[in-house]
Design an enzyme around this catalytic site. Structure first.
Site, short mmCIF file in Angstrom:
data_model
loop_
_atom_site.label_atom_id
_atom_site.label_comp_id
_atom_site.label_asym_id
_atom_site.label_seq_id
_atom_site.Cartn_x
_atom_site.Cartn_y
_atom_site.Cartn_z
N ALA A 111 10.73 6.85 2.68
CA ALA A 111 11.99 6.11 2.80
C ALA A 111 11.70 4.82 3.57
O ALA A 111 10.72 4.73 4.31
CB ALA A 111 13.06 6.93 3.50
N PHE A 112 12.57 3.83 3.41
CA PHE A 112 12.26 2.50 3.95
C PHE A 112 12.20 2.50 5.47
O PHE A 112 11.65 1.57 6.07
CB PHE A 112 13.29 1.47 3.46
N LYS A 113 12.76 3.53 6.13
CA LYS A 113 12.76 3.54 7.59
C LYS A 113 11.34 3.51 8.17
O LYS A 113 11.14 3.07 9.29
CB LYS A 113 13.56 4.72 8.12
N ASP A 114 10.36 3.98 7.38
CA ASP A 114 8.97 3.90 7.84
C ASP A 114 8.53 2.46 8.11
O ASP A 114 7.68 2.23 8.97
CB ASP A 114 8.03 4.47 6.76
N MET A 117 9.81 1.96 11.63
CA MET A 117 9.49 3.01 12.59
C MET A 117 7.99 3.06 12.87
O MET A 117 7.57 3.32 14.01
CB MET A 117 9.98 4.34 12.04
#
Ligand SMILES: *Cc1c(COP(=O)(O)O)cnc(C)c1O
Length: 471
Positions: A111-114, A117
């Protein structure tokens, strides 16, 4: 570069001071005092850079309290083909004439949160080592945020993660992703209850100031400025891939929940990146679409917050929205406070429909919005599979639907792909009758040994667990 609070607190801070903090002391959000302006010569130079070097150039404009050589090394270590799957890091592909998908979801948790993060994990490790300090991250997750945080912080010195999640309520794939981590600094806590119970526990622990100080409790939520800043980079990278020269405008559509992702697009546009339109895509939880259509921002209660098939966009209020509204009202903290403290506090809503500032949201700031339903998502997933032999996840499907409603002839439209379909396999099965293929590294993860403790929905039990695992 100094940072201010949207609510007018007189203090100014540097990047590393706000890195480990959440809200400003007056409850506001941190923003840079001004947005650095990018001229055409700089854009031309940046066009040729590999992603990690582009990230370094952009971050350098906002971070002046980490020596450049160190910051460069942090970027180089974060954005590698090994972690993100390709040399481009965020490859763009054309779906149909003028409509593109920018792949942001090939990091460790799909997911794009990587994208943000992974950088945060390396920044935290660096800054904690420099201070000789430790941090215990306490969080609540129903999926994407918790796993992205765990994969970013695993094995990092000075950091422990205590992640609560509602027992048995995440998809088997998401559970396996998190619970199969065997790193000693990662603690999965399955709470007998629902997601709200987990959030209440995090709040209760954070409100116990003595405990919070003693155990150095922190968070990694989406209001963190460093996360937002990391996301600015892929708007530039997407722009360069969609154009051959720097005089062409490009539009972006962003599947949105807490307004963090699209707010990074706003920052890129304020820096001078030629962005034509920023389309905010929502699902049935349409507080943002309602604002951009009507000028009324009305936060929802729990009963009016729907559980949808694009769950990472199921929000009742958008925690980063205050940052955009601050710019919208001309960076006037008194007006901002009236809206977010007085009006929202009193009525749960504010109304800018008759205010000249509202016209600027679409005008000067280029915002549009759209909304989709479950039926729209299924139809978009089927249509994209049939016409382009491409599988999209339900969040990206929300984006594609809204994007098609806002096309401008001659302006490329880049839709941000915020997750891979395998993460939301049940909806893909509903749409297409079969499971999407899964990347090799995730084959059979459901069968791996699980590292998780089960605790009752009780803040005291969680505190006791943290205390026991902190030495
Ligand atoms: C977090 C998330 C979103 C929403 O992003 P915001 O920055 O909160 O607007 C959209 N799609 C997916 C898959 C997500 O994980």
């Amino acid at each position: 570069m100094n940072y201010l609070s949207t609510r007018g607190h007189p203090d100014r801070k540097r990047f590393c001071e706000i890195l480990l903090e959440g809200l400003a002391p007056d409850g506001g959000l941190y923003l840079p005092e001004q947005y650095p302006q990018i001229d055409t010569a700089t854009l031309a130079k940046w066009r040729k850079l590999p992603y990690a070097e582009l990230a370094f150039e952009i971050l350098s404009l906002y971070i002046d309290d980490i020596p450049p050589a160190d910051l460069k090394a942090i970027c180089a270590k974060t954005y590698t083909a090994e972690v993100f799957g390709t040399d481009e890091i965020v490859p763009l592909r054309e779906l149909e004439d003028g409509v593109y998908l920018e792949a942001l979801s090939n990091g460790p948790t799909l997911a794009f949160k990587d994208m943000a993060m992974q950088l945060l994990g390396n920044l935290f490790e660096y800054e904690l080592a420099r201070r000789g300090a430790e941090l215990n991250i306490l969080g609540a997750t129903s999926g994407d945020t918790g796993s992205a945080a765990e994969y970013a912080m695993r094995g990092k010195k000075g950091v422990r993660v205590f992640m609560t999640s509602p027992d048995g309520r995440m998809s088997p794939f998401q559970q396996a992703q998190m619970f199969s981590l065997q790193d000693a600094n990662i603690h999965n806590i399955a709470i007998t209850g629902v997601f709200d119970d987990c959030q209440d526990i995090v709040k209760a622990v954070s409100n116990d100031l003595a405990f919070k100080r003693k155990y150095r409790i922190g968070t990694v939520n989406s209001i963190n400025w460093a996360r937002l800043l990391a996301q600015v980079v892929y708007y530039f990278a997407g722009y360069f891939q969609a154009t051959a020269s720097n005089d062409k405008p490009v539009s972006f559509t962003v599947p949105s929940g807490n307004f963090g992702n699209v707010c990074a697009g706003h920052v890129a546009r304020m820096m001078g990146l030629p962005i034509h339109t920023l389309v905010v895509a929502t699902n049935e939880n349409d507080v943002l679409d309602e604002f951009f259509r009507t000028g009324v921002y009305r936060v929802r209660g729990a009963v009016d917050t729907h559980e949808t098939s694009s769950p990472s966009m199921d929000i009742s209020k958008a925690s980063n929205f205050e940052r955009f509204v601050f710019d919208l009202v001309g960076r006037d903290p008194a007006r901002l406070r009236k809206l977010f403290v007085d009006d929202l506090g009193l009525n749960g809503s504010f109304d800018l429909s008759a205010d000249p500032a509202f016209a600027q949201a679409a005008g000067r700031f280029g915002f549009r919005s759209g909304r989709s339903t479950h039926a729209d998502r299924l139809a978009t997933i089927r249509d994209t599979d049939k016409r382009f032999a491409t599988l999209v996840d339900p969040h990206t499907a929300d984006g594609l639907k809204a994007a098609r409603e806002q096309l401008t002839p001659g302006v490329p439209m880049v839709v941000l792909e915020t997750a891979l379909p395998i993460k939301f396999a049940a909806t893909l099965v509903e749409a297409l009758g079969e499971e999407p293929a899964r990347p090799k590294k995730f084959e059979g993860i459901e069968a791996l040994p699980k590292r998780v403790v089960k605790l009752p929905a009780d803040a005291e039990a969680v505190k006791a667990y943290i205390a026991e695992h902190c030495d």
